[in-house]
Write an enzyme that holds these catalytic residues in place. Structure first.
Site, short mmCIF file in Angstrom:
data_model
loop_
_atom_site.label_atom_id
_atom_site.label_comp_id
_atom_site.label_asym_id
_atom_site.label_seq_id
_atom_site.Cartn_x
_atom_site.Cartn_y
_atom_site.Cartn_z
N ASN A 82 23.92 -13.20 9.73
CA ASN A 82 23.13 -11.96 9.81
C ASN A 82 22.24 -11.74 8.59
O ASN A 82 21.24 -11.03 8.68
CB ASN A 82 24.12 -10.78 9.97
CG ASN A 82 23.47 -9.44 9.71
OD1 ASN A 82 22.71 -8.95 10.55
ND2 ASN A 82 23.72 -8.86 8.54
N ILE A 85 16.14 -11.29 4.76
CA ILE A 85 15.25 -10.44 3.95
C ILE A 85 13.85 -10.44 4.58
O ILE A 85 13.54 -11.32 5.40
CB ILE A 85 15.14 -10.96 2.50
CG1 ILE A 85 14.56 -12.40 2.46
CG2 ILE A 85 16.48 -10.91 1.80
CD1 ILE A 85 14.06 -12.82 1.10
N GLN A 141 4.65 -11.33 14.63
CA GLN A 141 4.35 -9.97 14.15
C GLN A 141 3.31 -10.08 13.04
O GLN A 141 3.46 -10.89 12.11
CB GLN A 141 5.63 -9.29 13.63
CG GLN A 141 5.41 -8.00 12.84
CD GLN A 141 4.75 -6.90 13.65
OE1 GLN A 141 4.95 -6.76 14.85
NE2 GLN A 141 3.91 -6.11 12.99
N TYR A 147 8.65 -14.48 8.02
CA TYR A 147 9.83 -13.96 8.74
C TYR A 147 9.84 -14.45 10.19
O TYR A 147 10.87 -14.88 10.71
CB TYR A 147 9.78 -12.43 8.67
CG TYR A 147 10.99 -11.71 9.21
CD1 TYR A 147 12.09 -11.45 8.40
CD2 TYR A 147 11.02 -11.25 10.52
CE1 TYR A 147 13.19 -10.76 8.89
CE2 TYR A 147 12.11 -10.55 11.02
CZ TYR A 147 13.19 -10.31 10.19
OH TYR A 147 14.27 -9.63 10.69
N1 CAA Z 1 -2.45 -5.98 14.69
C1 CAA Z 1 -3.76 -6.05 14.30
N2 CAA Z 1 -4.21 -5.55 13.18
C2 CAA Z 1 -3.36 -4.92 12.39
C3 CAA Z 1 -1.99 -4.81 12.71
C4 CAA Z 1 -1.56 -5.35 13.92
N3 CAA Z 1 -0.27 -5.28 14.31
N4 CAA Z 1 -1.36 -4.15 11.71
C5 CAA Z 1 -2.30 -3.86 10.79
N5 CAA Z 1 -3.49 -4.31 11.21
C6 CAA Z 1 -4.78 -4.18 10.53
C7 CAA Z 1 -4.98 -2.78 10.03
O1 CAA Z 1 -5.47 -1.96 11.05
C8 CAA Z 1 -5.96 -3.00 8.92
O2 CAA Z 1 -7.24 -3.18 9.43
P1 CAA Z 1 -8.51 -2.47 8.78
O3 CAA Z 1 -8.49 -2.91 7.34
O4 CAA Z 1 -9.66 -2.99 9.57
O5 CAA Z 1 -8.23 -1.01 8.95
C9 CAA Z 1 -5.56 -4.34 8.34
O6 CAA Z 1 -4.79 -4.99 9.36
C10 CAA Z 1 -4.72 -4.22 7.10
O7 CAA Z 1 -3.56 -3.44 7.42
P2 CAA Z 1 -2.69 -2.78 6.31
O8 CAA Z 1 -3.46 -1.71 5.60
O9 CAA Z 1 -1.35 -2.40 6.86
O10 CAA Z 1 -2.58 -4.01 5.28
P3 CAA Z 1 -1.64 -4.19 4.07
O11 CAA Z 1 -2.03 -5.48 3.43
O12 CAA Z 1 -1.53 -2.96 3.26
O13 CAA Z 1 -0.17 -4.35 4.77
C11 CAA Z 1 1.52 -5.29 6.09
C12 CAA Z 1 0.05 -5.37 5.68
C13 CAA Z 1 2.43 -5.38 4.84
C14 CAA Z 1 1.80 -6.46 6.97
C15 CAA Z 1 1.81 -3.95 6.80
O14 CAA Z 1 0.89 -3.83 7.88
C16 CAA Z 1 3.20 -3.89 7.35
O15 CAA Z 1 4.16 -3.63 6.64
N6 CAA Z 1 3.35 -4.14 8.66
C17 CAA Z 1 4.67 -4.10 9.31
C18 CAA Z 1 5.21 -5.47 9.48
C19 CAA Z 1 6.51 -5.35 10.26
O16 CAA Z 1 6.55 -4.94 11.42
N7 CAA Z 1 7.60 -5.73 9.64
C20 CAA Z 1 8.88 -5.63 10.29
C21 CAA Z 1 9.93 -5.39 9.26
S1 CAA Z 1 11.49 -5.02 10.00
C22 CAA Z 1 11.95 -6.48 10.61
O17 CAA Z 1 11.36 -7.51 10.43
C23 CAA Z 1 13.23 -6.42 11.40
C24 CAA Z 1 13.06 -7.08 12.72
O18 CAA Z 1 13.59 -8.20 12.90
C25 CAA Z 1 12.35 -6.36 13.78
#
Ligand code: CAA
Length: 240
Positions: A82, A85, A141, A147
């Site tokens: 499990n 990170i 994702q 990841y």
């Molecule tokens: N699809 C398309 N475009 C996307 C998007 C998506 N899903 N998400 C963000 N974007 C775009 C934004 O709209 C933005 O575009 P503009 O600049 O044109 O507005 C651009 O990408 C940049 O987005 P951010 O401002 O969010 O960029 P950042 O560099 O600050 O952060 C990131 C990027 C760290 C990846 C952030 O978007 C994030 O944390 N995303 C979530 C990722 C996620 O789901 N992680 C899961 C963690 S939990 C897990 O993993 C457990 C599990 O098993 C499910």
């Protein structure tokens, strides 16, 4: 005698819920963890479950840690991989270290724990390995090439090892959780998380105990014919 189960990353979140569930089902459960001593102490105080500290991504540490558990608790019959990170970021901003750490711990940890425990299960003719994958390993994702690759690797690892264990009574399965209300998901920026939750047909985040229940089934006697499978528990977010 009760079978011994080890849950990596077992002192918090989904891991802790799995420990509690397997404990309730009559296993002798031990938790592995890497950093948070306070959470390990809390688990012990609340449930009596012992914890062992090592980094699952460190091959030698995992071999030595499992040997110690076997000497002090008993032969390990069940491994729940499990521990994991996140180091999220879009590829053009992701460092090699962020890539490598996620691969080393999330995927390498499964190899290391299996190397330590699978041979004994095979010799004794009974074992259960449950690997915690992810919806993001199935669907990909944005911001998670590391990841998603590691979790997708876990799904391949599961199917390959299942073939090796089948004739020795060792089943190897995966669970692919969706977004669960843990610290890991709480770290996703709120506006991003809101958009993700809006795409979950059940309309909410999952709960850790909902994953634990699936793990408990895969570890049970009743699941002896289930191997190489992936159980998706994601509120309908990805149907795979
Ligand atoms: N699809 C398309 N475009 C996307 C998007 C998506 N899903 N998400 C963000 N974007 C775009 C934004 O709209 C933005 O575009 P503009 O600049 O044109 O507005 C651009 O990408 C940049 O987005 P951010 O401002 O969010 O960029 P950042 O560099 O600050 O952060 C990131 C990027 C760290 C990846 C952030 O978007 C994030 O944390 N995303 C979530 C990722 C996620 O789901 N992680 C899961 C963690 S939990 C897990 O993993 C457990 C599990 O098993 C499910």
């Amino acid at each position: 005698m009760a079978r011994v189960a080890i849950v990596t990353g077992g002192t918090r979140g989904i891991g802790r819920a799995i420990c509690e569930r397997l404990h309730a089902d009559g296993f002798t459960v031990v938790a592995n963890y890497a950093g948070n001593d306070a959470a390990a102490e809390q688990l012990k105080a609340d449930t009596g479950i012992r914890s062992y500290k090592w980094d699952v991504g460190d091959h030698e540490a995992a071999l030595a840690g499992c040997k110690r558990v076997e000497e002090e608790v008993g032969q390990i019959d069940v491994v729940v991989n499990n521990a994991g990170i996140t180091r999220d970021g879009v590829l053009h901003k992701m460092s090699y270290d962020d890539w490598h750490e996620v691969m080393r711990i999330n995927l390498g940890g499964c190899f290391n724990m299996a190397k330590a425990c699978f041979p004994g299960m095979r010799e004794r003719g009974w074992g259960r390995i449950v690997n915690i994958g992810s919806i993001n390993g199935q669907a990909g994702q944005y911001g998670q090439v590391n990841y998603a690759a590691a979790k997708s690797g876990i799904h391949g690892f599961t199917k390959a090892l299942a073939q090796e264990g089948a004739k020795f009574g060792v089943t190897v399965n995966a669970i692919a959780p969706g977004y669960i209300d843990t610290d890991m998901v709480a770290a996703v920026p709120p506006p991003v998380l809101e958009k993700i939750v809006a795409k979950i047909p059940v309309g909410r985040l999952g709960h850790a105990h909902e994953i634990a229940r699936g793990v408990a089934f895969l570890c049970s006697e009743d699941a002896g014919f289930v191997t190489g499978s992936t159980m998706s528990i994601n509120g309908g977010q990805h149907m795979y």
